[in-house]
Scaffold this motif. Sequence first.
Motif, PDB file in Angstrom:
ATOM      1  N   LEU A 152       0.794  -1.103  -0.044  1.00 50.46           N
ATOM      2  CA  LEU A 152       0.133  -0.107   0.078  1.00 50.46           C
ATOM      3  C   LEU A 152       0.976   1.272  -0.043  1.00 50.46           C
ATOM      4  CD1 LEU A 152      -2.815  -0.913   2.601  1.00 50.46           C
ATOM      5  CD2 LEU A 152      -2.798  -1.163   0.055  1.00 50.46           C
ATOM      6  N   LEU A 153       0.496   2.197  -0.914  1.00 49.79           N
ATOM      7  CA  LEU A 153       1.458   3.127  -1.162  1.00 49.79           C
ATOM      8  C   LEU A 153       0.623   4.494  -1.115  1.00 49.79           C
ATOM      9  CD1 LEU A 153       3.070   1.991  -4.533  1.00 49.79           C
ATOM     10  CD2 LEU A 153       3.819   1.592  -2.335  1.00 49.79           C
ATOM     11  N   LEU A 154       1.403   5.580  -0.797  1.00 53.05           N
ATOM     12  CA  LEU A 154       1.091   7.233  -0.574  1.00 53.05           C
ATOM     13  C   LEU A 154       2.137   7.838  -1.868  1.00 53.05           C
ATOM     14  CD1 LEU A 154       0.462   8.132   2.756  1.00 53.05           C
ATOM     15  CD2 LEU A 154      -1.331   7.439   1.371  1.00 53.05           C
ATOM     16  N   GLU A 155       1.123   8.581  -2.539  1.00 51.79           N
ATOM     17  CA  GLU A 155       1.919   9.635  -3.669  1.00 51.79           C
ATOM     18  C   GLU A 155       2.681  10.828  -2.998  1.00 51.79           C
ATOM     19  OE1 GLU A 155      -0.535  10.845  -6.720  1.00 51.79           O
ATOM     20  OE2 GLU A 155      -2.265  11.370  -5.383  1.00 51.79           O
ATOM     21  N   PHE A 156       3.821  11.099  -3.493  1.00 53.90           N
ATOM     22  CA  PHE A 156       4.583  12.184  -3.113  1.00 53.90           C
ATOM     23  C   PHE A 156       3.514  13.364  -3.493  1.00 53.90           C
ATOM     24  CE2 PHE A 156       8.301   9.314  -3.355  1.00 53.90           C
ATOM     25  CZ  PHE A 156       8.688   9.895  -1.877  1.00 53.90           C
ATOM     26  N   SER A 157       3.674  14.422  -2.590  1.00 49.22           N
ATOM     27  CA  SER A 157       3.108  15.791  -3.107  1.00 49.22           C
ATOM     28  C   SER A 157       3.395  16.482  -4.256  1.00 49.22           C
ATOM     29  CB  SER A 157       2.933  16.597  -1.879  1.00 49.22           C
ATOM     30  OG  SER A 157       4.303  16.825  -1.472  1.00 49.22           O
ATOM     31  N   PHE A 217       5.598   6.172  -2.064  1.00 50.02           N
ATOM     32  CA  PHE A 217       6.238   5.632  -0.830  1.00 50.02           C
ATOM     33  C   PHE A 217       5.410   4.757  -0.159  1.00 50.02           C
ATOM     34  CE2 PHE A 217       4.604   9.781   0.365  1.00 50.02           C
ATOM     35  CZ  PHE A 217       4.466   9.627   1.934  1.00 50.02           C
ATOM     36  N   SER A 218       5.957   3.856   0.284  1.00 49.81           N
ATOM     37  CA  SER A 218       5.321   2.486   0.785  1.00 49.81           C
ATOM     38  C   SER A 218       4.803   2.926   2.246  1.00 49.81           C
ATOM     39  CB  SER A 218       6.135   1.219   0.916  1.00 49.81           C
ATOM     40  OG  SER A 218       7.204   1.572   1.855  1.00 49.81           O
ATOM     41  N   GLN A 219       3.440   2.315   2.648  1.00 46.14           N
ATOM     42  CA  GLN A 219       3.012   2.474   4.068  1.00 46.14           C
ATOM     43  C   GLN A 219       2.812   1.328   4.584  1.00 46.14           C
ATOM     44  OE1 GLN A 219       1.382   5.844   5.798  1.00 46.14           O
ATOM     45  NE2 GLN A 219       3.701   5.945   4.576  1.00 46.14           N
ATOM     46  N   ILE A 220       2.609   0.139   3.664  1.00 42.02           N
ATOM     47  CA  ILE A 220       2.165  -1.330   4.209  1.00 42.02           C
ATOM     48  C   ILE A 220       3.023  -2.129   3.382  1.00 42.02           C
ATOM     49  CG2 ILE A 220       0.737  -3.043   4.924  1.00 42.02           C
ATOM     50  CD1 ILE A 220      -1.112  -1.016   5.882  1.00 42.02           C
ATOM     51  N   GLY A 221       3.696  -3.118   3.865  1.00 45.10           N
ATOM     52  CA  GLY A 221       4.398  -4.039   2.996  1.00 45.10           C
ATOM     53  C   GLY A 221       5.973  -3.987   3.113  1.00 45.10           C
ATOM     54  N   ASP A 222       6.800  -3.838   2.255  1.00 43.60           N
ATOM     55  CA  ASP A 222       8.366  -3.554   2.575  1.00 43.60           C
ATOM     56  C   ASP A 222       8.131  -2.010   2.735  1.00 43.60           C
ATOM     57  OD1 ASP A 222       9.062  -5.984   2.306  1.00 43.60           O
ATOM     58  OD2 ASP A 222       9.358  -5.653  -0.196  1.00 43.60           O
ATOM     59  N   LEU A 223       8.843  -1.576   3.944  1.00 45.88           N
ATOM     60  CA  LEU A 223       8.672  -0.211   4.391  1.00 45.88           C
ATOM     61  C   LEU A 223      10.048   0.492   3.865  1.00 45.88           C
ATOM     62  CD1 LEU A 223       7.240  -0.588   7.831  1.00 45.88           C
ATOM     63  CD2 LEU A 223       6.031  -0.045   5.592  1.00 45.88           C
ATOM     64  N   TYR A 224      10.050   1.811   3.950  1.00 44.05           N
ATOM     65  CA  TYR A 224      11.040   2.852   3.321  1.00 44.05           C
ATOM     66  C   TYR A 224      11.452   2.471   1.925  1.00 44.05           C
ATOM     67  CZ  TYR A 224      11.553   5.023   7.898  1.00 44.05           C
ATOM     68  OH  TYR A 224      11.363   5.584   9.095  1.00 44.05           O
ATOM     69  N   GLN A 225      10.446   2.044   0.965  1.00 43.47           N
ATOM     70  CA  GLN A 225      10.689   1.895  -0.390  1.00 43.47           C
ATOM     71  C   GLN A 225       9.985   3.060  -1.166  1.00 43.47           C
ATOM     72  OE1 GLN A 225       9.328  -2.105  -2.429  1.00 43.47           O
ATOM     73  NE2 GLN A 225      11.388  -2.300  -2.092  1.00 43.47           N
TER      74      GLN A 225
END
Length: 276
Positions: free
Chosen positions: A158-163, A214-222
């Motif tokens: 699960l990802l968020l998008e950079f602003s 950038f990741s929120q759930i799953g592999d982090l800091y990705q």
Amino acid sequence: MAGRVLQTVGRGLRRTKTGLHANGPVAGTVRSLSGLKSLFVRKVDPRKDAHSHLLAKKEDNNLYKIQFHNVKPECLDAYNELCEAVLPSIHASPEYPCELVGTWNTWYGEQDQAVHLWRYRGGYPALTEVMNKLRQNKEFMTYRTERGKMLLSRRNQLLLEFSFWTEPVPRPGPNIYELRSYQLRPGTMIEWGNYWARAIEIRQQNHEAVGGFFSQIGDLYQVHHLWAYKDLQSREVIRNAAWQREGWDEVVYYTVPLIQHMESRIMIPMKTSPLK
């Protein structure tokens, strides 16, 4: 400066063997070294907010899911046909608050792999709503059963998008797509975002930037950066041209130390992908 200080320390240490006390020149030099060290210690300001709140877009509440499906080589054509028959109906239905951003097969990188990118307008509640409704969808559950017979493995994030990235929107083709994935050192996401907020201006001149996440759930800091090019040759030309623009070399210099691992996939859109 540091060399002169170290030479002074060496002379001071030699003098102590002849009977000088520690409150003489050596003590003064040690205090000088402490002051010198403080110049190079990075001071980190305490944060009172998660980096997701600092880096993600605030005007909307989009959540993204990226899926990586490793397909049995002999099943890839059947898998593609199955996805093309079912996924567009979910994308088009107003019953589901989600959109299929793009769907691809990996051309270079991990072979016999499919990549799907979904957007959920409304964040986690929208994701939960879609998942609950799909469990009641007989066509989708049949799709899941048949798909499972064709897969070797699968994973998602699960990802968020950079602003500072533009939102992915459908684009005409034909294009190839590059998904560049970066595993960052924990604690460096804000620093990465600060540099790329400037870098995206350099890399958007040919409209090749599709989306940054950038990741929120799953592999982090990705981090995942998605790019579009007409072909491999235009990719090379555009990437080489970036080095001629002011500031790009600085961005690379300061962001490379933040990376633990990186990977590039060249992907071909499936027939029903909104990103052609």
